[in-house]
Design an enzyme around this catalytic site. Sequence first.
Site, PDB file in Angstrom:
ATOM      1  CG  HIS A 358      -3.855 -23.888   8.623  1.00  0.00           C
ATOM      2  ND1 HIS A 358      -4.910 -23.864   9.609  1.00  0.00           N
ATOM      3  CD2 HIS A 358      -3.983 -24.826   7.815  1.00  0.00           C
ATOM      4  CE1 HIS A 358      -5.525 -24.949   9.113  1.00  0.00           C
ATOM      5  NE2 HIS A 358      -4.848 -25.791   8.268  1.00  0.00           N
ATOM      6  CB  SER A 479       1.919   8.197  11.102  1.00  0.00           C
ATOM      7  OG  SER A 479       2.289   8.733  12.505  1.00  0.00           O
ATOM      8  CE  LYS A 485       2.975   2.735  10.314  1.00  0.00           C
ATOM      9  NZ  LYS A 485       2.247   3.065  11.536  1.00  0.00           N
ATOM     10  CD  GLU A 492      -4.933  -0.225   8.683  1.00  0.00           C
ATOM     11  OE1 GLU A 492      -3.823  -0.719   8.968  1.00  0.00           O
ATOM     12  OE2 GLU A 492      -5.136   0.923   8.849  1.00  0.00           O
TER      13      GLU A 492
END
Length: 659
Positions: A358, A479, A485, A492
Amino acid sequence: MTWTFFAPDGIGTRRLTRADLPAFLAVLHGAGLDPRSSWSGLSVLDLEAAMFAPRAGGFVAVTEGGEIIGGVGFRPDPHDPGTLTLNRLATRPEVRGQGVARRLVAEVEGVAAQEGYRRVLLAVSQVNLGVLPFYTRLGYVQTEEDYAFSSGRNGRPVVLVKPAPSFQRPAASPTHPPEKLAAGGWLLAAQKDNMTNTTQQKKLWGGRFAEATDGLVELFNASVGFDQRLAEQDIRGSLAHVAMLGQQGILTPDEVAQISDGLKAVLADIRAGAFEWRLDREDVHMNVEAALRDRIGPVAGKLHTARSRNDQVAVDFRLFTKEAALDLADGVRALRAVMLAEAEKYLPDEVILPGYTHLQVAQPILLSHWFMAYVAMLERDEGRLRDAATRMDESPLGSSALAGTPWPIDRHATAGALGFARPTANSLDGVGSRDFALEFLSAAAILGAHLSRLSEELILYSTFEFGFLTLPDSHTTGSSIMPQKKNPDVAELARGKAGRLFGNLMGLLTVVKGTPLAYNKDLQEDKEGVFDSYDTLSIVLRLYAEMLPKTVWHADVTKAAAARGYSTATDLADFLAREGVPFREAHEVVGGLVGLASRTGRHLWELEDGELRAAHPLLGADVARSLTVEESVRSRQSFGGTAPDRVREAIAAAKAALS
């Protein structure tokens, strides 16, 4: 105001605006080029920076409904003021062969002519060399010059140039306005493109038809924009078929030799990028056969003896899908080996990772055990792909249209020549079934789901909040506005692309569910999903095999995280159970202690001796302090567990399976 200049075919061109950039980017991403192309990583901001730099610009091709179906950019060469560079020429696959790309090139050449440039220069990436014949037909010639805007991503590009005297200028366009408005108010270009593949010839199947195919039907019906990818398989199938026709005495040795030599010459043209794909010839099969006829004459028509396009496309597609399944299986095996090596690398130091249920800390595990979980998943993925390849190892060639053929063919001979284990047992099933593609797509979707789960964990573990690992700079991005970043774009995208893998499977399931036996044109929709799933997984598997060995795990952080969240609570309950306390009672006792520790902000081993003995007389501070994450991991000695000895055995077994 931005004018659009429409040609009689209803497709127009106009100058690019900033509002067009998202649609133009979608055209670039959907152009169907090699996934390694630098276009795959472009953003709207990248396009804006390139297209709206000083003296730069672009054009888009649009339908009368305003839909953008193509585009091109241009900008001056920074090292040569007399050179205008053409870049990012792309059209949507469904309008290939209609002269849209030629028209866009003409617009750029019109700018060059108007502004006094002496030549236009462009570069073709090493992964997209199939477009070279198109530019050659437009008069571009190869040069050894460097390309000023080369990214170096796919090696040195091929550079082409065209001098000013050869520029084409459309009769009506944003760079060459017409003299007057045509009826209806549209600005019409008087010059029609003379692309050879837009001129209809009589169809090879056209004997019973009294009128030509409607132009829109021609476009809607054609599949050559994507099934040309099957050219190698198509010609291999034809070579096996014609050899069998000769062996059976259906064709003479001279006819077999002429056809075979002609097919090999056509294949050589395709491999060299010199083959002209024609829209009016519909698909890869008719393009190849018509080119063969152009080369050797009417004897080419004998190639189709005892064969239909139905069994022809079925055998081509089976060949491709079987080879794709085996290639992906090899890629999965390579990634298994990488993950196995990572598991082995981290085992000597017994690097500990929190195990989750979980997404909450559950029990400590070895990092090596985590890697071995994915090794197990990938082993099943490889098995599914190889099983699928075994089941589809049947040749439908010779099934003909649906019922077989009266010709005395030898289907076993063609099956063997093409590397199949046997011919399909039923001709209806041979031409009408696509469950082999569904099984491939199903295996691909499950593999994509596993890679997506891996991606999700790597994404989470690389955040500052977790801090378990650092992904390599080579497989992350930054970024455009936030300099701090470091984005896990590979992971992704791998996670996101699982959606298209699932969609490809659901798309083909939806296509085949309502098709009666045997072949139906619906089945033309079977290929693009398979191509896409194969291409997607090919690159994701390679990327992960490169990225994982370069990923750095932070053992001190993962161990500290494993100690949080009362991860040894089960060990405390197991201690009581081993002392004779029923496990359910032990569970309740330890649950109360966890509640106490949680309310007071302490770990279990920080509870006082009196608090522990009050919960149960068998407990004490000495017991709690002995329950470390290391001891917890070492205690999990059951087969398949996370104890170092069990993981060592699992690694040995996995290495044996790989060898």
